[in-house]
Motif scaffolding. Structure first.
Motif, mmCIF file in Angstrom:
data_model
loop_
_atom_site.group_PDB
_atom_site.id
_atom_site.type_symbol
_atom_site.label_atom_id
_atom_site.label_comp_id
_atom_site.label_asym_id
_atom_site.label_seq_id
_atom_site.Cartn_x
_atom_site.Cartn_y
_atom_site.Cartn_z
ATOM 1 N N LEU B 30 0.969 -1.175 -0.029
ATOM 2 C CA LEU B 30 0.185 -0.025 -0.009
ATOM 3 C C LEU B 30 1.022 1.301 0.139
ATOM 4 O O LEU B 30 0.693 2.188 -0.767
ATOM 5 C CB LEU B 30 -0.980 -0.067 1.254
ATOM 6 N N ALA B 31 1.856 1.252 0.851
ATOM 7 C CA ALA B 31 2.712 2.392 0.840
ATOM 8 C C ALA B 31 3.642 2.713 -0.312
ATOM 9 O O ALA B 31 3.683 3.710 -0.832
ATOM 10 C CB ALA B 31 3.775 2.178 1.973
ATOM 11 N N TRP B 32 4.077 1.458 -0.864
ATOM 12 C CA TRP B 32 4.974 1.706 -2.082
ATOM 13 C C TRP B 32 4.097 2.306 -3.016
ATOM 14 O O TRP B 32 4.397 2.965 -4.008
ATOM 15 C CB TRP B 32 5.283 0.240 -2.653
ATOM 16 N N GLY B 33 2.640 1.627 -3.245
ATOM 17 C CA GLY B 33 1.804 1.978 -4.416
ATOM 18 C C GLY B 33 1.361 3.531 -4.159
ATOM 19 O O GLY B 33 1.541 4.094 -5.388
ATOM 20 N N ILE B 34 1.308 3.844 -3.085
ATOM 21 C CA ILE B 34 0.737 5.404 -3.072
ATOM 22 C C ILE B 34 2.057 6.312 -3.058
ATOM 23 O O ILE B 34 1.810 7.518 -3.877
ATOM 24 C CB ILE B 34 0.440 5.684 -1.450
ATOM 25 N N VAL B 35 3.346 5.664 -2.703
ATOM 26 C CA VAL B 35 4.664 6.876 -2.952
ATOM 27 C C VAL B 35 4.897 6.921 -4.552
ATOM 28 O O VAL B 35 5.174 7.959 -4.861
ATOM 29 C CB VAL B 35 5.740 6.332 -2.182
ATOM 30 N N ARG B 36 4.577 5.727 -5.292
ATOM 31 C CA ARG B 36 4.906 5.817 -6.624
ATOM 32 C C ARG B 36 4.108 6.683 -7.625
ATOM 33 O O ARG B 36 4.431 6.987 -8.724
ATOM 34 C CB ARG B 36 5.137 4.365 -6.846
ATOM 35 N N ARG B 37 2.791 6.515 -7.114
ATOM 36 C CA ARG B 37 2.008 7.411 -7.843
ATOM 37 C C ARG B 37 1.888 7.177 -9.469
ATOM 38 O O ARG B 37 2.121 8.205 -10.480
ATOM 39 C CB ARG B 37 2.216 9.008 -7.558
ATOM 40 N N SER B 38 1.800 5.946 -9.831
ATOM 41 C CA SER B 38 1.405 5.880 -11.245
ATOM 42 C C SER B 38 0.332 4.741 -11.256
ATOM 43 O O SER B 38 -0.212 4.394 -10.293
ATOM 44 C CB SER B 38 2.816 5.032 -11.890
ATOM 45 N N ALA B 39 -0.088 4.610 -12.559
ATOM 46 C CA ALA B 39 -1.317 3.890 -12.749
ATOM 47 C C ALA B 39 -1.038 2.359 -12.258
ATOM 48 O O ALA B 39 -2.138 2.033 -11.544
ATOM 49 C CB ALA B 39 -1.705 3.770 -14.060
ATOM 50 N N GLY B 40 -0.116 1.950 -12.576
ATOM 51 C CA GLY B 40 0.242 0.348 -12.012
ATOM 52 C C GLY B 40 0.278 0.260 -10.641
ATOM 53 O O GLY B 40 -0.299 -0.626 -9.875
ATOM 54 N N SER B 41 0.772 1.242 -10.101
ATOM 55 C CA SER B 41 1.028 1.148 -8.456
ATOM 56 C C SER B 41 -0.541 1.270 -7.728
ATOM 57 O O SER B 41 -0.563 1.037 -6.612
ATOM 58 C CB SER B 41 2.052 2.463 -8.348
ATOM 59 N N ALA B 42 -1.434 1.779 -8.377
ATOM 60 C CA ALA B 42 -2.590 2.082 -7.855
ATOM 61 C C ALA B 42 -3.062 0.695 -7.824
ATOM 62 O O ALA B 42 -3.858 0.419 -6.719
ATOM 63 C CB ALA B 42 -3.709 2.770 -8.937
ATOM 64 N N ALA B 43 -2.715 -0.169 -8.433
ATOM 65 C CA ALA B 43 -3.367 -1.615 -8.493
ATOM 66 C C ALA B 43 -2.579 -2.216 -7.508
ATOM 67 O O ALA B 43 -3.181 -2.966 -6.481
ATOM 68 C CB ALA B 43 -3.143 -2.217 -9.797
ATOM 69 N N LEU B 44 -1.305 -1.871 -7.401
ATOM 70 C CA LEU B 44 -0.389 -2.598 -6.281
ATOM 71 C C LEU B 44 -1.146 -2.001 -4.656
ATOM 72 O O LEU B 44 -1.195 -2.943 -3.939
ATOM 73 C CB LEU B 44 0.840 -1.997 -6.349
ATOM 74 N N ALA B 45 -1.229 -0.697 -4.931
ATOM 75 C CA ALA B 45 -2.019 -0.092 -3.493
ATOM 76 C C ALA B 45 -3.156 -0.894 -3.118
ATOM 77 O O ALA B 45 -3.660 -1.337 -2.229
ATOM 78 C CB ALA B 45 -2.269 1.268 -3.804
ATOM 79 N N GLY B 46 -4.059 -1.285 -4.097
ATOM 80 C CA GLY B 46 -5.284 -1.717 -4.104
ATOM 81 C C GLY B 46 -5.323 -3.135 -3.132
ATOM 82 O O GLY B 46 -5.643 -3.445 -2.437
ATOM 83 N N ALA B 47 -4.173 -3.860 -3.984
ATOM 84 C CA ALA B 47 -3.931 -5.288 -3.569
ATOM 85 C C ALA B 47 -3.457 -5.030 -2.151
ATOM 86 O O ALA B 47 -3.750 -6.147 -1.294
ATOM 87 C CB ALA B 47 -2.977 -6.008 -4.465
ATOM 88 N N GLY B 48 -2.649 -4.408 -1.613
ATOM 89 C CA GLY B 48 -1.921 -4.125 -0.657
ATOM 90 C C GLY B 48 -3.176 -3.776 0.573
ATOM 91 O O GLY B 48 -3.284 -4.457 1.806
ATOM 92 N N GLY B 49 -4.159 -2.897 0.051
ATOM 93 C CA GLY B 49 -5.468 -2.682 0.879
ATOM 94 C C GLY B 49 -6.048 -3.879 1.294
ATOM 95 O O GLY B 49 -6.656 -4.144 2.275
ATOM 96 N N ILE B 50 -6.169 -4.538 0.118
ATOM 97 C CA ILE B 50 -7.052 -6.115 0.405
ATOM 98 C C ILE B 50 -6.263 -6.831 1.380
ATOM 99 O O ILE B 50 -6.817 -7.498 2.196
ATOM 100 C CB ILE B 50 -7.265 -6.719 -0.891
ATOM 101 N N LEU B 51 -5.001 -6.814 1.186
ATOM 102 C CA LEU B 51 -4.293 -7.969 2.098
ATOM 103 C C LEU B 51 -4.368 -7.447 3.691
ATOM 104 O O LEU B 51 -4.473 -7.912 4.474
ATOM 105 C CB LEU B 51 -2.773 -7.968 1.801
#
Lengths: 395, 241
Positions: B30-51
């Motif tokens: 989630l943290a990584w996804g938010i910090v990177r601020r790109s389209a792909g990382s939004a999905a990572l942040a989402g997956a992080g959120g679900i976890l």
């Protein structure tokens, strides 16, 4: 048609939207000729009412002319001039039959949502959030009115709509606030708030036999209206010291027999308490600021009644329930059962016992709604009540 | 305060290596996804959120996804009082399919690609003015059985209707989470069904605002609340009011 739409906190916009249509057999369509802004609209305006969606048409005080009726509407005809109660009631459920109209079981299509929050749901309201049904409101050129045979009251021929308009909400609300106090001859009635509902509550207390009426506010022109129109003694809480002590002095130490909180969830005061509640409200730790209610309970004489027409939505802190218990108080509250009061109050208007138009300070075209909301919310320009004409051209 | 502490201890007691792994990796993603601020990382942040969410709420946040367990059947009990004689109310419920305005709008949502209608239900028991018992036919998209009990309310206040439904959810794990998120939780639909039948029986019409005018929705509607399980949503709603 044109309609005032809520778009977020302190963001009202007049938009062009489709005209309403008959959706159910008991519906009518009303062409609105006068519509008002209510003090409770300001709670919504200030973002304290949950369940609002951007684009919702607001407003619940309106009068106009019937232009279309559904197949099951028997009492109303096209051309009838009517004033519409803000609470929507089916007329056939247990609560309607017991005259508890605002608690109608069948008028809120989203009742299950409100049940989650309150245990049970009251009836639907015009223009007052999706929790209360999500009905499009009356600050518009037309409105769809469900159960048209039950709510709308015909305005007698020759009577100006403006004189009947406040039968939709604030006049019955002020009257019910006083009526449920069970006023005995000689009673002192103290009313927190000299806005329209507080003023009508003071006037009604007088009509119902109060010996002495005390109006409490901090806005000089509102206090003046209370003195002039209701014959009240007034207290400006920003200038007096301890309000509860002051009320004791005025009542020989007993306290007012009946106390009415016509302020509700966004109360102001001039002490530390206001900042405490305001901070908690902003942080969403407390949904309502109950300063007036706390004072009313504290001031009320033993065995007296506290009547609450002011709107509360959620939880309050530091409610002096101990004082209410120790003094054996009766607490009465709730949305007004408007239907119960419309006809008797219309008769009082016809007999000139009441002329509700005295509260009006501003008249404007509906197009100026955003500006009028701001003026009313900030109590600028001596504003007490705004009445709008949906068809007038903005100057 | 003591209560808060107890709740915290309960929460801690449920944690094991699997939940800590889910919480840790979820937070990191989630943290990584938010910090990177790109389209792909939004999905990572989402997956992080679900976890994170699964780590907080489930005892088997990881293996639960891979090997979904058969969830417990869900029992729903609700009641309403309808101001009509018991005969009228009973007859209405026996012929629910002849009142499309009540039943179809509620039940005709697609479940697993199929529509649930009264045709997929069979009446298994009827005791006039007392009880109706149904179950879903074998070809129905969901498995459920239910009963409606009727009894006169005191002092001529109409008829008390009690619905008692047991539904067997399909799948579990992530699947159930998504189904709930998509509004397939049967409870609100049953509540709506009961409410609408009452409205029709008492007021002669079902209250609605569908088709009324409104202004442009200038702000995105809040949809996040649906993703959370029901209890949490209620608490949030209460806090919001």
């Amino acid at each position: 048609m044109k309609a005032a739409c809520w778009n977020g906190k302190q963001d009202i916009r007049v938009e062009t939207v489709p005209d309403p249509a008959i959706l159910n057999p008991r519906d009518a369509i009303v062409r609105i000729t006068r519509t008002a802004i209510c003090g409770s609209d300001l709670h919504m305006y200030n973002g304290h009412i949950p369940g609002m969606k951007a684009g919702d048409i607001v407003g619940h005080e309106f009068a106009g002319e019937v232009v279309e009726t559904g197949p099951e509407v028997k009492q109303l005809q096209t051309g009838d001039r009517v004033v519409v109660p803000f609470a929507i009631a089916c007329g056939q459920c247990f609560f309607c039959r017991w005259q508890l109209w605002s608690l109608c079981d069948n008028s809120n299509p989203h009742a299950t949502r409100l049940e989650t929050v309150y245990g049970q749901s009251g009836g639907g309201l015009f223009g007052y959030s999706h929790l209360y049904g999500g009905y499009a409101g009356g600050q518009a050129q037309y409105a769809r009115v469900p159960f048209a045979d039950i709510g709308p009251l015909k305005i007698p021929e020759g009577m100006d709509e403006e004189r009947a308009l406040f039968l939709s909400d604030i006049l019955p609300t002020g009257y019910m606030a006083a009526e449920q106090c069970d006023i005995q001859p000689g009673d002192t009635v103290a009313v927190w708030g000299c806005g329209p509902v507080g003023l009508f509550a003071q006037q009604s207390a007088g009509l119902l036999g109060a010996g002495q009426v005390i109006g409490i506010d901090r806005i000089p022109e509102r206090l003046e209206k209370a003195r002039e129109q209701a014959g009240s003694i007034t207290l400006n809480y920003a200038e007096t010291g301890d309000l509860v002590e002051e009320l004791k002095i005025l009542t020989g130490g007993r306290g007012p027999d009946r106390c009415i909180d016509a302020v509700g969830m966004e109360a102001h005061s001039h002490g530390f308490e206001f900042y405490y509640d305001n901070a908690k409200q902003m942080l969403k730790l407390e949904s309502d600021r109950p300063v007036a209610l706390r004072q009313a309970i504290q001031a009320c004489r033993k065995g007296g009644t506290v009547s609450i027409p002011g709107v509360y939505g959620g939880g309050i802190d530091q409610a002096p329930l101990g004082a209410a218990f120790a003094k054996g108080l009766t607490l009465k509250m709730g949305q007004t059962h408007v239907h119960r009061y419309m006809r008797p109050l219309l008769e009082r208007i016809e007999k000139s016992e009441i002329d509700p138009t005295f509260v009006i300070t501003h008249r404007a075209a509906l197009e100026r709604a955003p500006e009028m909301y701001r003026t009313f919310a900030e109590k600028r320009d001596g504003c007490i009540k705004v009445v709008m004409d949906p068809w007038a051209q903005a100057a | 305060m003591a209560q808060k502490q107890a709740a915290w201890q309960d929460w801690m007691k449920d944690k094991n290596w699997e939940t800590w792994t889910a919480l840790g990796s979820g937070a990191a993603l989630l943290a990584w996804g938010i910090v990177r601020r790109s389209a792909g990382s939004a999905a990572l942040a989402g997956a992080g959120g679900i976890l994170l969410y699964r780590g907080a709420c489930s005892r088997r946040p990881l293996t639960g996804i891979l090997a979904p367990v058969t969830p417990e059947p869900r029992r729903i009990r609700i009641a309403a009082t309808i101001l009509q004689p018991v005969e009228t109310v009973y007859e209405f419920w026996r012929r629910l399919d002849s009142h499309p305005e009540v039943f179809q709008r509620v039940a005709a949502q697609r479940v697993n690609g199929e529509t649930l209608s009264t045709r997929k239900l069979e009446l298994v028991e009827e005791r006039p003015n007392e009880l109706l018992r149904w179950q879903t036919r074998p070809d129905a998209p969901v498995r459920a059985r239910g009963a409606a009990r009727f009894r006169p309310a005191p002092a001529g206040r109409g008829t008390e209707v009690q619905l008692d439904v047991v539904a067997q959810p399909r799948g579990g794990g992530l699947g159930e989470l998504f189904r709930n998120a998509l509004g397939h939780d049967p409870e609100p639909r049953l509540r709506t069904l009961l409410m609408r039948s009452k409205q029709l029986l008492e007021a002669g019409e079902v209250a609605t605002t569908e088709g009324q005018p409104r202004g442009s929705r200038s702000k995105p509607m809040r949809v996040m609340t649906r993703v959370l399980p029901r209890k949490e949503k209620d608490r949030q709603l209460e806090a919001a009011v």
